[in-house]
Scaffold this active site. Structure first.
Site, PDB file in Angstrom:
ATOM      1  N   ASN A  13       7.228  15.828  -1.343  1.00  9.38           N
ATOM      2  CA  ASN A  13       8.153  16.861  -0.436  1.00  9.38           C
ATOM      3  C   ASN A  13       9.324  17.542  -1.352  1.00  9.38           C
ATOM      4  OD1 ASN A  13       9.250  14.096  -1.233  1.00  9.38           O
ATOM      5  ND2 ASN A  13      10.710  13.934   0.353  1.00  9.38           N
ATOM      6  N   LYS A  37       2.927  12.182 -13.708  1.00  4.46           N
ATOM      7  CA  LYS A  37       1.757  12.408 -12.550  1.00  4.46           C
ATOM      8  C   LYS A  37       2.528  12.955 -11.087  1.00  4.46           C
ATOM      9  CE  LYS A  37       0.050  10.479  -9.360  1.00  4.46           C
ATOM     10  NZ  LYS A  37      -0.473  11.690  -8.621  1.00  4.46           N
ATOM     11  N   GLY A  62       8.260   7.599  -3.598  1.00  5.96           N
ATOM     12  CA  GLY A  62       7.045   7.650  -2.745  1.00  5.96           C
ATOM     13  C   GLY A  62       7.172   6.613  -1.641  1.00  5.96           C
ATOM     14  N   SER A  63       6.058   6.252  -1.204  1.00  6.13           N
ATOM     15  CA  SER A  63       6.030   5.273  -0.247  1.00  6.13           C
ATOM     16  C   SER A  63       6.575   3.745  -0.383  1.00  6.13           C
ATOM     17  CB  SER A  63       4.585   5.279   0.483  1.00  6.13           C
ATOM     18  OG  SER A  63       3.567   4.540  -0.524  1.00  6.13           O
ATOM     19  N   GLY A  86       5.588   1.709  -3.876  1.00 10.41           N
ATOM     20  CA  GLY A  86       6.531   1.199  -4.701  1.00 10.41           C
ATOM     21  C   GLY A  86       6.517  -0.074  -5.087  1.00 10.41           C
ATOM     22  N   GLU A 115      12.327   5.081  -5.348  1.00 15.46           N
ATOM     23  CA  GLU A 115      13.045   5.558  -4.361  1.00 15.46           C
ATOM     24  C   GLU A 115      12.040   5.583  -3.269  1.00 15.46           C
ATOM     25  OE1 GLU A 115      16.013   6.292  -3.717  1.00 15.46           O
ATOM     26  OE2 GLU A 115      16.949   6.054  -5.648  1.00 15.46           O
ATOM     27  N   CYS A 160      13.334  12.150   2.543  1.00 13.51           N
ATOM     28  CA  CYS A 160      13.474  10.752   2.856  1.00 13.51           C
ATOM     29  C   CYS A 160      14.868  10.640   3.207  1.00 13.51           C
ATOM     30  CB  CYS A 160      13.398  10.082   1.434  1.00 13.51           C
ATOM     31  SG  CYS A 160      13.853  11.057   0.097  1.00 13.51           S
ATOM     32  N   GLN A 180      -0.803  13.808   7.340  1.00 15.25           N
ATOM     33  CA  GLN A 180       0.607  13.693   7.783  1.00 15.25           C
ATOM     34  C   GLN A 180       0.845  14.162   9.296  1.00 15.25           C
ATOM     35  OE1 GLN A 180       3.550  12.268   5.826  1.00 15.25           O
ATOM     36  NE2 GLN A 180       4.468  12.421   8.083  1.00 15.25           N
ATOM     37  N   GLU A 229       9.562   4.676   9.141  1.00 16.19           N
ATOM     38  CA  GLU A 229       9.633   5.928   8.755  1.00 16.19           C
ATOM     39  C   GLU A 229       8.411   7.030   9.358  1.00 16.19           C
ATOM     40  OE1 GLU A 229       9.550   7.082   4.507  1.00 16.19           O
ATOM     41  OE2 GLU A 229      11.385   8.231   4.762  1.00 16.19           O
ATOM     42  N   GLU A 246      19.808   7.536  -9.330  1.00 19.00           N
ATOM     43  CA  GLU A 246      19.105   8.859 -10.294  1.00 19.00           C
ATOM     44  C   GLU A 246      20.222   9.924 -10.217  1.00 19.00           C
ATOM     45  OE1 GLU A 246      15.074   9.607 -10.030  1.00 19.00           O
ATOM     46  OE2 GLU A 246      15.152   8.843  -7.762  1.00 19.00           O
TER      47      GLU A 246
HETATM   48  P1  ADP Z   1       3.518   9.723   0.056  1.00 20.40           P
HETATM   49  O1  ADP Z   1       3.351   9.175   1.329  1.00 20.40           O
HETATM   50  O2  ADP Z   1       4.848  10.160  -0.541  1.00 20.40           O
HETATM   51  O3  ADP Z   1       2.197  10.425  -0.508  1.00 20.40           O
HETATM   52  P2  ADP Z   1       2.442   7.656  -2.007  1.00 20.40           P
HETATM   53  O4  ADP Z   1       3.262   6.440  -2.593  1.00 20.40           O
HETATM   54  O5  ADP Z   1       1.065   7.510  -1.635  1.00 20.40           O
HETATM   55  O6  ADP Z   1       3.547   8.482  -1.083  1.00 20.40           O
HETATM   56  O7  ADP Z   1       2.721   8.684  -3.133  1.00 20.40           O
HETATM   57  C1  ADP Z   1       3.715   8.844  -4.222  1.00 20.40           C
HETATM   58  C2  ADP Z   1       3.134   9.097  -5.479  1.00 20.40           C
HETATM   59  O8  ADP Z   1       2.458   7.981  -5.746  1.00 20.40           O
HETATM   60  C3  ADP Z   1       2.114  10.076  -5.610  1.00 20.40           C
HETATM   61  O9  ADP Z   1       2.092  10.869  -6.802  1.00 20.40           O
HETATM   62  C4  ADP Z   1       0.646   9.287  -5.699  1.00 20.40           C
HETATM   63  O10 ADP Z   1      -0.345  10.084  -6.099  1.00 20.40           O
HETATM   64  C5  ADP Z   1       1.307   8.222  -6.427  1.00 20.40           C
HETATM   65  N1  ADP Z   1       0.314   6.895  -6.041  1.00 20.40           N
HETATM   66  C6  ADP Z   1      -0.485   6.544  -5.014  1.00 20.40           C
HETATM   67  N2  ADP Z   1      -1.139   5.469  -5.218  1.00 20.40           N
HETATM   68  C7  ADP Z   1      -0.788   4.995  -6.550  1.00 20.40           C
HETATM   69  C8  ADP Z   1      -1.126   3.781  -7.189  1.00 20.40           C
HETATM   70  N3  ADP Z   1      -1.922   3.029  -6.857  1.00 20.40           N
HETATM   71  N4  ADP Z   1      -0.441   3.733  -8.579  1.00 20.40           N
HETATM   72  C9  ADP Z   1       0.334   4.448  -8.961  1.00 20.40           C
HETATM   73  N5  ADP Z   1       0.702   5.759  -8.460  1.00 20.40           N
HETATM   74  C10 ADP Z   1       0.052   5.983  -7.021  1.00 20.40           C
END
Ligand code: ADP
Length: 479
Positions: free
Chosen positions: A149, A172, A225-226, A230, A247, A281, A328, A380, A459
């Site tokens: 995002n 990554k 991320g999610s 997390g 976060e 977020c 989404q 969310e 952060e």
């Molecule tokens: P979003 O809903 O924002 O896509 P995610 O948590 O799926 O949320 O993704 C956030 C980041 O975490 C992305 O870069 C995604 O590729 C990475 N990600 C997803 N699965 C894993 C995992 N098992 N281990 C580490 N990173 C991951």
């Protein structure tokens, strides 16, 4: 001409094309093709970062300053081009894309300055003749995992402090927005980073991200991320006894009191809930409004929503771009259906929109008559969807605002100093806004939340040091 972008591992651009980047405003438009790393490449990147750490962590301050400053200058000089490319791959508007790009330049500039302000403390020991020094050192190899995002600002606010404090990086980015990630890495690489200091491994979270989580050689992970991912980062990091920072989501309340300036409240609600297509977020997804102003507020928000221009992100007239992708969009539409089933009234929007090109266009949706117990109030959604919760007075508004598993941002619109002050002190959120949208923060002050939203040190700004350094206490007996 289609772009072909590779990963950067140990100073070399490597990898065959594995994924395509699609413009959400026009799904016939392919932004580029990108390498998709496997676990072996992730391991090579981690090994390269580990090998580069000793020299980079001891590098001169001016070497670090030069790279960060040059990067800031190039991003700023190319803001329109980079901002446009960001809007093309993510779907936020041109103005938002350029604004975010400027933000990234400002972050690199801030941390360039911080390299010249590193300091420690020296105190006498309790033992006569002994001196004690407290200094900060880089943590080592930092894994940086980012969401889609904020394709350039979030990588910038993690990469810049990591480099400033002498860490090396395996980065990554999210699969949906590789062009912004590639661009920032290309700029840093050409600005003169030694090989291995910054490695880019584009690829799947379940493959590349997971390989980073599973490596004993990654000393710290900064993740946005999610909540689900997390928790995986947390569990794997505890297993390896590494530092981690998370976060995650938000379900941010905007309280509107009877004494609010109506125009200010409507601006805050529309900006906070719907700009950037609600995909922040920090978005205001719960609008908690007291009885006396409720009807006037709802009417005024609806009037504004009628006027918003929803369309192609690259059209300068557009105010709300498309949703980022099909997954989404389905999530947003599912939650709109859930809200209706739960008995909330859809007062505006919620329909798919047709535009000149095939894209993920959704009319901003406003629910009224909702309660804080409904799923649309608790989970969310991450789209242009908000719901109004009617309350009788300030005390109930505060209680409802705090009744959530999240705690990233919160806001209040009021002209009462008493209520604004009370809310700042009692809101259970990491960031509190008075007469401002819950989204939209400065780059030089701490960012982060409480409860299920965040974990670990803040952060951004000087507070970023807490995560990207470790403290050393050294004792010297000089005789
Ligand atoms: P979003 O809903 O924002 O896509 P995610 O948590 O799926 O949320 O993704 C956030 C980041 O975490 C992305 O870069 C995604 O590729 C990475 N990600 C997803 N699965 C894993 C995992 N098992 N281990 C580490 N990173 C991951």
């Amino acid at each position: 001409m289609t772009l072909h972008r590779k990963n950067l591992i140990d100073g070399e651009w490597l990898g065959e094309v594995g994924s395509r980047n699609i413009n959400p405003s026009n799904t016939n438009d392919v932004v580029g093709e990108y390498a998709s790393a496997g676990p072996e490449e992730a391991k090579q990147a981690i090994a390269a970062a580990k090998a580069a750490f000793p020299a980079w962590s001891r590098s001169g301050l001016l070497a670090r300053h030069a790279v960060l400053k040059k990067t800031s200058d190039e991003i700023m000089a190319r803001k329109d081009e980079i901002g446009r490319s960001l809007a093309r791959e993510e779907g936020k508007t041109l103005a938002e894309g350029v604004g975010e790009t400027i933000r990234a330049a400002q972050i690199f500039d801030f941390f360039a300055g911080e390299t010249l302000r590193l300091s420690g403390e020296m105190v006498p020991s309790v033992r006569p003749g002994v001196g004690v020094e407290m200094t900060r050192e880089g943590v080592g190899v930092v894994g940086i995992i980012t969401p889609w995002n904020f394709p350039i600002a979030i990588p910038a606010w993690k990469i810049a402090p990591a480099l400033a404090y002498g860490n090396t990086i395996v980065f990554k980015p999210a699969e949906l927005v590789p062009e912004s990630a590639w661009t920032i890495v290309d700029i840093l690489h050409r600005a003169g980073l030694p090989k291995g200091v910054l490695n880019l491994v584009m690829g799947k979270g379940s493959v590349v991200g997971q390989a980073m989580l599973d490596s004993p050689d990654v000393n710290a992970i900064s993740f946005t991320g999610s909540v689900g991912t997390g928790k995986r980062v947390a569990a794997a990091s505890v297993e390896h006894m590494r530092k981690f920072q998370l976060e995650m989501g938000g379900k941010n309340p905007l309280v509107v009191l009877d004494d609010a300036d109506l125009a200010v409240a409507v601006d805050c609600a529309v900006n906070g809930a719907y700009f950037s297509t609600g995909q922040r977020c920090t978005a205001s997804s719960r609008l908690i409004v007291t009885d006396g102003i409720h009807d006037r507020f709802v009417d005024a928000v609806k009037e504004r929503l009628h006027k918003l221009v929803i369309g192609d992100a690259l059209d300068a007239k557009t105010q709300i771009g498309p949703v980022v992708d099909q997954t989404q969009l389905k999530q947003d539409e599912d939650y709109i259906a859930i809200g209706r089933q739960e008995g909330a009234e859809l007062a505006f929007g919620g329909d798919r929109l047709e535009r000149g090109t095939p894209g993920f266009y959704l009319q901003p949706a406003l629910f009224v008559g909702s309660t804080n117990a409904m799923r649309i109030s608790r989970e969310e959604i991450f789209g242009p969807v908000a719901n109004v919760i009617r309350v009788k007075d300030y005390d109930e508004a505060l209680a409802v605002a705090n009744d959530t598993p999240f705690g990233l941002t919160s806001g209040i619109c009021t002209t009462s100093l008493k209520h604004a002050t009370h809310f700042k002190r009692n809101s259970e959120a990491g960031m509190v806004m008075v007469n401002l949208p819950t989204a939209g923060v400065d780059f030089h002050v701490p960012f982060g939340g409480r409860k299920g939203s965040s974990y670990g040190p803040r952060e951004q700004g000087r507070y970023a040091m807490e995560f990207y350094t470790t403290v050393k206490t050294a004792y010297t007996f000089a005789g």
